[in-house]
Scaffold this motif. Structure first.
Motif, short mmCIF file in Angstrom:
data_model
loop_
_atom_site.label_atom_id
_atom_site.label_comp_id
_atom_site.label_asym_id
_atom_site.label_seq_id
_atom_site.Cartn_x
_atom_site.Cartn_y
_atom_site.Cartn_z
N GLU A 42 -10.30 -1.60 9.28
CA GLU A 42 -10.11 -1.69 7.82
C GLU A 42 -10.81 -0.52 7.15
O GLU A 42 -11.81 0.00 7.66
CB GLU A 42 -10.73 -2.99 7.29
N THR A 43 -10.30 -0.12 6.01
CA THR A 43 -11.05 0.78 5.14
C THR A 43 -11.11 0.11 3.77
O THR A 43 -10.18 -0.63 3.40
CB THR A 43 -10.35 2.14 4.97
N ARG A 44 -12.18 0.31 3.07
CA ARG A 44 -12.24 -0.23 1.71
C ARG A 44 -13.19 0.59 0.83
O ARG A 44 -13.99 1.36 1.33
CB ARG A 44 -12.65 -1.70 1.70
N HIS A 45 -13.05 0.38 -0.45
CA HIS A 45 -13.89 1.06 -1.42
C HIS A 45 -14.96 0.10 -1.92
O HIS A 45 -14.80 -1.12 -1.84
CB HIS A 45 -13.05 1.54 -2.61
N PRO A 75 -11.20 -7.34 11.59
CA PRO A 75 -11.20 -5.95 12.03
C PRO A 75 -12.37 -5.71 12.97
O PRO A 75 -13.38 -6.41 12.90
CB PRO A 75 -11.40 -5.18 10.73
N LEU A 125 2.87 1.15 7.49
CA LEU A 125 2.00 1.36 6.33
C LEU A 125 1.43 2.77 6.28
O LEU A 125 0.65 3.10 5.40
CB LEU A 125 0.85 0.35 6.34
N PHE A 126 1.81 3.60 7.25
CA PHE A 126 1.27 4.96 7.30
C PHE A 126 1.68 5.73 6.05
O PHE A 126 0.87 6.41 5.44
CB PHE A 126 1.76 5.68 8.56
N HIS A 151 -8.01 -11.63 14.19
CA HIS A 151 -7.56 -11.13 12.90
C HIS A 151 -8.65 -10.37 12.17
O HIS A 151 -8.40 -9.72 11.17
CB HIS A 151 -7.00 -12.26 12.03
N ARG A 189 -15.04 -1.30 10.08
CA ARG A 189 -14.59 -1.12 8.69
C ARG A 189 -15.27 0.14 8.14
O ARG A 189 -16.49 0.28 8.24
CB ARG A 189 -14.96 -2.33 7.84
N ARG A 243 -7.78 -4.12 15.14
CA ARG A 243 -7.53 -3.83 13.72
C ARG A 243 -8.74 -3.10 13.13
O ARG A 243 -9.88 -3.36 13.51
CB ARG A 243 -7.31 -5.13 12.95
N ARG A 278 -5.83 0.75 8.18
CA ARG A 278 -4.54 0.06 8.34
C ARG A 278 -3.36 0.99 8.07
O ARG A 278 -2.22 0.56 8.11
CB ARG A 278 -4.48 -1.15 7.41
N ALA A 279 -3.66 2.25 7.77
CA ALA A 279 -2.57 3.19 7.45
C ALA A 279 -1.90 3.66 8.74
O ALA A 279 -2.01 4.81 9.13
CB ALA A 279 -3.10 4.37 6.65
#
Lengths: 974, 179
Positions: free
Chosen positions: A160-163, A269, A584-585, A267, A272, A158, A579-580
């Motif tokens: 992840e991306t985040r801001h 990632p 979810l793409f 679970h 990230r 897995r 996760r895209a």
């Protein structure tokens, strides 16, 4: 034996040994080791093969700049290629092997390239292999090149991306970065401190230092802990700032602790990707040491001097027993002391400067080390790894000296990569022989070694101020010492002297580039591939351009650097995608009655961003059979179709009719209340952009219908014209598409079904004719019904609040069961409109189709202006041979002609005269029906054309009016 | 405003998500001036949110959406009359979009971390407080975000047609918070 583990010291946990394999052989290391430090401590000298010549290579560095030790870690789906062994944290069971060699790093078949090096100069593939055809050689050369073999299995991990947002982002947790983050966090700022290493501290992890009365590493640990404990601060270790973009946006790549390389599902990632917006940025990324350029400088055992010191201090791994140091500056002397302090021998220190600072040489001479001044190394010996060097002294005499490690230092490069990416301009510092940050382009400041300031006190002071620190900064116990350098960019001696270790670019290649007049750094880079490897030239760029400056007699500042580009270190596609992926793409819209369609056995497909039933295959029924059955049900009984995505936009106000007259190509103002009209919208270029049925609810209230895929776009289009062009019009636009569900009954029994479901008004043909609209209740549900048809059969388009869609669906299916009602998917719906010759925007038209092309020219010959009208008079749009919308029928068989087939008159030798836009098998007629765009098609009815492409190639078709049921394609009245 | 039953919920350590239908109407007024804003405020017993990206809470919660455009957390029926009275003489349009949206309540200490995975919006309490709202892309779809008074909770309003996507996104996003 060469490298060895020292009996004590280092930041490794000797109570926690780890087993790992490299190139299939088992080794042991400790918690705290990197793969590189464990290999060095285990005496492994050859860790890889070079890219082009397949020369054996050993560790060059201890950190991110490592150019030789590229390894593949893990197996199967989790295999990761081209990792720097210096950044791979050791863990139990780790398996790694060198990339770019076969069968192993020690014995590599490709090394034969080294013998033919004369044939492989810079740009060889542009020259040597051009005859007879480059394509003959390309597969072989591509296979010989390339680094590693990425897994082709699906990635099981897995990402992840985040801001994130902060007041201050500090890149680098060395003394300068820590001081900046500490100062800002004490002021209560939102601070992010980013460190690529697992531990904070930077150079304090291995350089001897005292700060505020503690050891440097101890101070760093406490400072990082204090920052992490502040309420709005975040310390991210194992995180590399890989890109610096406009508006102080930075990308960080975090290797999530614990998850890296651990087997089995997890679970957490693995990585990230952070996208950060910072008010201010402090760049405290330190500096990278430069290699020296001399023949044989790539032999395993030749290392950066700082790496020798770092391996010894941080990992208790001594690089060799018998060392020679080669330098043009002061900092390599520390490596000599580190080797001596850890029990090694230093055969000689070779300083290219005739007169280095006396205290440097004196400190070594006092320990019995020979120092040769004004000297250089002209050759290295040993196979595969270093056993000795040849020193040329100031008088020109050569001496051979035994050594298993050569510590070299060519000076330092501040890590200006992010600064350069941010748009800042670099300046050449002649005194220290380095590029350092000059004018900033964004709210950013570089501090410490990243700014070319190598003194500890100065670095801390600069960081502290950059972080907004007030009062006295943390205090380094020793005063900063002056650091000096006498540049030596290349040793003038015969033999391969490497500049770019990763891409195998030598000083001779640069000379060749200069001879062939590729003297700009940008040309040099592309001609020789210098700096284009995965390490982006971290150790090579400045050496290369300095050599080019020497060769062309220009100052270094004039030669300049190529632009640094993100990413600073390679990023995985997994982290970029996050996760895209999978469902979810792309966000897909679901119909209000989605669950009912699932129950009815729908096969879903994406149409215009909506997940819609393509058809409802029964048990064992093929998609084709389902589509045919559904279409027949509409022709013979009744079908139920979910048309909810149809765009619905309320247009209200005293000027609503005027507004729509300007927006639509046809007139809407003459529409009577309660009536519906089909309309076409054009863009300014006169191309058709949308169509649909609009109803007039009141004199000042219209409900505009758009295509399903056009709902958002057309709402924005209306707003744009209102706000930007006609703000004087008294009109409001309110998109309400998804608040309404649309279920359409269509077929000869449609009226019976609606009747049976219960409707509180008269729905006979006279009471409720075609192209009218009523508000009523259907089965007790408040509804709006439009009498429009896309099938040619009697149709009732019933709209209800979206949350009552399931209820209405159930009631209509129940009421329709005795009449043979069938749910109908898009595919059958398209077939039905195709039979009728009804246009489907986007299928039969493209972005250049005009109203006249689809047979609307006559309708638009009126006085009033509308969007796109003036463009319709352009000569190109008036040409008689434009593609026009027609029907085509197969002459030779009943099999449908494939969509996309190009057509041409049998009399023409070449070219295309049009193509099939829609095609299918009519269940009513038992033969193919098709629509097409054909040159001057409307004047060619009855003419036969040849199919010239695709599966139907060679077949014959006849041009007809569109549609096979209605005269001239006019809608059938019910 | 009574809490309707959740259509779907998700719980993870430090995080709770609930999906609900919410009564909602969009009011549009062409070129509203101070007088009509005042009249609306009086009609609803609150300070009408005329400033961009603000929310007013009274008997009805009202969020600013665009110039001359507001979201009323009420179906059109109860607010139709006060709106019509206050907007007398102004071109206005009230559409009931109750069936067109879904409301997601996200709460718990992890709520900001979750939002940060889907939106570029800064939700730090220093910059995004109760009384504010924002429209942003969340999980690639348009969303109205309203911070709750309690600090660690947010309301998200998204189009009902994306509910299936948003639900799947939440399930996947909450995975790393699992114990």
């Amino acid at each position: 034996m060469s490298g060895r583990r020292l009996p004590g010291g280092g930041r490794i946990d000797r109570n926690r040994p780890l087993n790992f394999t490299f190139e299939g052989r088992p080794y042991r290391g400790y918690v705290g080791d990197t793969l590189a430090s464990a290999l060095l401590a285990a005496g492994v000298r050859v860790v890889g093969r070079s890219f082009k010549y397949h020369r054996p290579r050993g560790l060059l560095a201890a950190g991110v700049e490592e150019a030789n030790a590229l390894v593949q870690v893990g197996e199967g789906a989790r295999a990761e290629v081209n990792l720097r062994a210096t950044e791979v944290e050791l863990h139990e069971g780790l398996t790694a092997r060198a990339v770019n060699c076969w069968p192993s790093a020690r014995f590599d078949v490709g090394a034969v390239n080294n013998l033919f090096g004369r044939l492989l100069p810079a740009g060889f593939y542009y020259k040597t292999f051009m005859w007879p055809d480059w394509r003959w050689f390309e597969p072989v050369i591509r296979r010989a090149a390339g680094l590693g073999r990425p897994s082709i299995l699906p990635d099981p991990d897995r990402y992840e991306t985040r801001h994130a947002h902060c007041d201050l982002l500090v890149v680098g947790s060395g003394p300068a970065g820590l001081a900046a983050a500490l100062a800002a966090s004490r002021r209560g700022e939102r601070v992010m401190l980013v460190e690529q290493d697992p531990l904070p501290g930077g150079s304090l992890l291995w350089r001897p230092a005292q700060i505020d009365g503690r050891s440097g590493s101890d101070w760093a640990e406490r400072a990082a802990a204090e920052i992490a404990a502040a309420p709005d601060a975040l310390v991210l270790t194992r995180t590399t700032a890989i890109g610096y973009f406009d508006h102080n946006a930075l990308a960080l790549l975090e290797r999530v602790a614990g998850a890296a390389g651990s087997p089995g599902p997890d679970h957490r990632p693995r990585q990230r990707l952070w996208s950060v917006r910072a008010r201010r940025v402090v760049l405290a990324a330190g500096a990278l040491e430069r290699p020296l350029v001399f023949p044989g400088n790539d032999r395993p055992g030749v290392m950066l001097a700082s790496a020798v010191s770092e391996y010894a201090a941080r990992w208790a791994a001594r690089a060799g027993d018998e060392a020679v140091v080669f330098t043009n500056n002061d900092s390599a002397y520390a490596a000599a002391h580190a080797l001596l302090d850890t029990g090694g021998r230093v055969a000689a220190v070779v300083d290219s400067r005739p007169a280095p600072p006396a205290r440097r040489t004196a400190s070594l001479q006092a320990r019995g080390v020979r120092t040769l001044l004004g000297a250089s190394i002209v050759a290295t010996h040993g196979r595969p790894a270093l056993t000795g060097v040849t020193i040329r002294d100031a008088e020109g005499h050569d001496h051979r000296v035994a050594a298993d490690v050569l510590a070299m230092s060519g000076g330092w490069n501040p890590t200006v990569h992010l600064f350069s990416q941010s748009g800042g301009a670099l300046v050449w510092d002649g005194e220290q022989a380095l590029f350092r940050p000059g004018r900033s382009a964004q709210a950013e400041v570089s501090v410490g070694a990243a700014a070319g300031e190598f003194g500890l006190s100065t670095a801390i002071e600069q960081g502290w101020r950059a972080g907004g620190g007030e009062g006295a900064p943390p205090l380094a116990d020793a005063a900063d010492e002056r650091w000096t350098i006498g540049p030596l960019w290349r040793v003038p001696a015969r033999g391969k002297a490497f500049v770019d270790f990763q891409n195998d670019v030598t000083a001779d290649d640069i000379a060749l580039s200069a001879r062939e007049n590729f003297v700009s750094v940008e040309h040099l880079k592309r001609y020789t591939t210098l700096g284009m490897a995965a390490d982006q030239g971290k150790t090579s760029n400045v050496n290369a351009l300095a050599i080019m400056a020497e060769l062309t007699g220009r100052p270094i500042a004039d030669v300049g650097t190529t632009r640094f580009r993100p990413p600073f270190t390679p990023a995985t596609f997994g982290a970029i995608g996050g996760r895209a992926r999978g469902e979810l793409f792309q966000p897909l819209r679901r119909l209000p009655a989605h669950d009912r369609h699932v129950q009815a056995g729908a096969a879903f497909e994406e149409y215009g961003g909506w997940l819609r039933p393509a058809h409802y295959p029964g048990a064992g029924e093929s998609a084709h059979a389902a589509e045919q059955r559904e279409a027949l049900a509409v022709r013979r009984a009744v079908g139920l179709f979910d048309g909810s995505p149809l765009g619905k936009i309320d247009v209200v106000g005293a000027d609503a009719a005027e507004f729509l007259d300007r927006i639509y190509a046809n007139t809407l103002s003459t529409l009577k209340v309660g009536r519906a009209r089909y309309g076409l919208m054009l863009n300014e270029q006169g191309a058709v952009i949308d169509d649909g049925v609009t109803v007039r609810l009141a004199a000042d209230h219209f409900l505009v219908g758009t295509t399903g895929g056009g709902a958002d776009r057309i709402a924005a289009w209306l707003e744009e014209w209102l706000q930007c062009e006609w703000p004087d019009l008294d009109v409001l636009v309110a998109p309400v598409t998804t608040a309404w569900a649309v279920l359409t009954l269509s077929g000869p029994k449609a009226r019976d079904v609606l009747d049976a479901a219960g409707v509180d008004m008269a729905i006979g043909e006279e009471d409720f004719p075609h192209m009218t609209f009523r508000e009523c209740r259907v089965a007790g549900v408040p509804a709006r019904i439009s009498r429009v048809s896309f099938t040619g059969e009697v149709s009732f388009e019933v709209s209800v609040a979206a949350d009552r869609a399931c209820e209405l669906w159930d009631r209509l299916r129940l009421a329709g069961a005795p009449f043979g009602l069938a749910p109908v998917g898009i595919e059958a719906w398209m077939l039905l409109r195709m039979e009728m010759g009804y246009l489907h925007l986007g299928a039969d038209t493209d972005g250049a189709t005009t109203p006249d092309d689809i047979g609307w020219g006559r309708v638009l010959k009126r006085r009033r202006d509308f969007v796109g009208r003036r463009s319709l008079t352009r000569p190109e749009l008036l040409r008689k041979d434009r593609l026009q919308f027609v029907g085509v029928e197969a002459v030779d068989s009943t099999v449908p002609v494939p969509v996309g087939s190009h057509l041409r008159s049998p009399g023409l030798p070449s070219g295309s005269e049009g193509y099939v836009t829609s095609s299918g098998l009519s269940p009513t007629l038992g033969r193919g029906v098709a629509l097409a765009m054909v040159r001057a098609g409307r004047s060619r009815y009855g003419e036969e054309l040849l199919v010239i492409t695709g599966e139907g190639r060679g077949r014959r078709v006849r041009v007809t009016v569109p549609g096979v049921r209605g005269p001239g394609g006019e809608p059938l009245d019910g | 405003m009574g809490e309707s039953t959740a259509l779907w919920t998700l719980a993870a350590p430090g995080l709770a998500i609930a999906e609900r239908q919410t009564p909602a109407s969009v009011l549009r007024i062409r070129r509203p001036d101070a007088a009509v804003i005042r009249a609306l405020g009086e009609a609803f017993g609150l300070s009408w949110p005329a400033a961009p990206n603000t929310v007013a809470e009274g008997a009805v919660r009202i969020a600013w959406l665009a110039p001359g455009e507001w979201l009323l957390f009420a179906s059109a029926e109860p607010v139709g009359e006060p709106v019509a009275t206050a907007c007398e003489g102004w071109l206005h349009h009230l559409s009931d979009v109750t069936a067109g949206y879904r409301l997601w309540r996200i709460e718990g200490p992890r709520s900001r971390d979750l939002l940060a995975k889907g939106a570029a919006l800064d939700t730090h309490p220093r910059v995004f407080r109760s009384g504010q709202c924002a429209q942003t892309l969340f999980a690639k779809v348009h969303a109205l975000v309203i911070p709750d008074r309690s600090g660690d909770a947010f309301d998200l309003l998204t189009d009902v047609s994306f509910a299936g996507h948003v639900r799947a996104w939440f399930i996947d996003a909450a995975e790393e918070f699992r114990a």
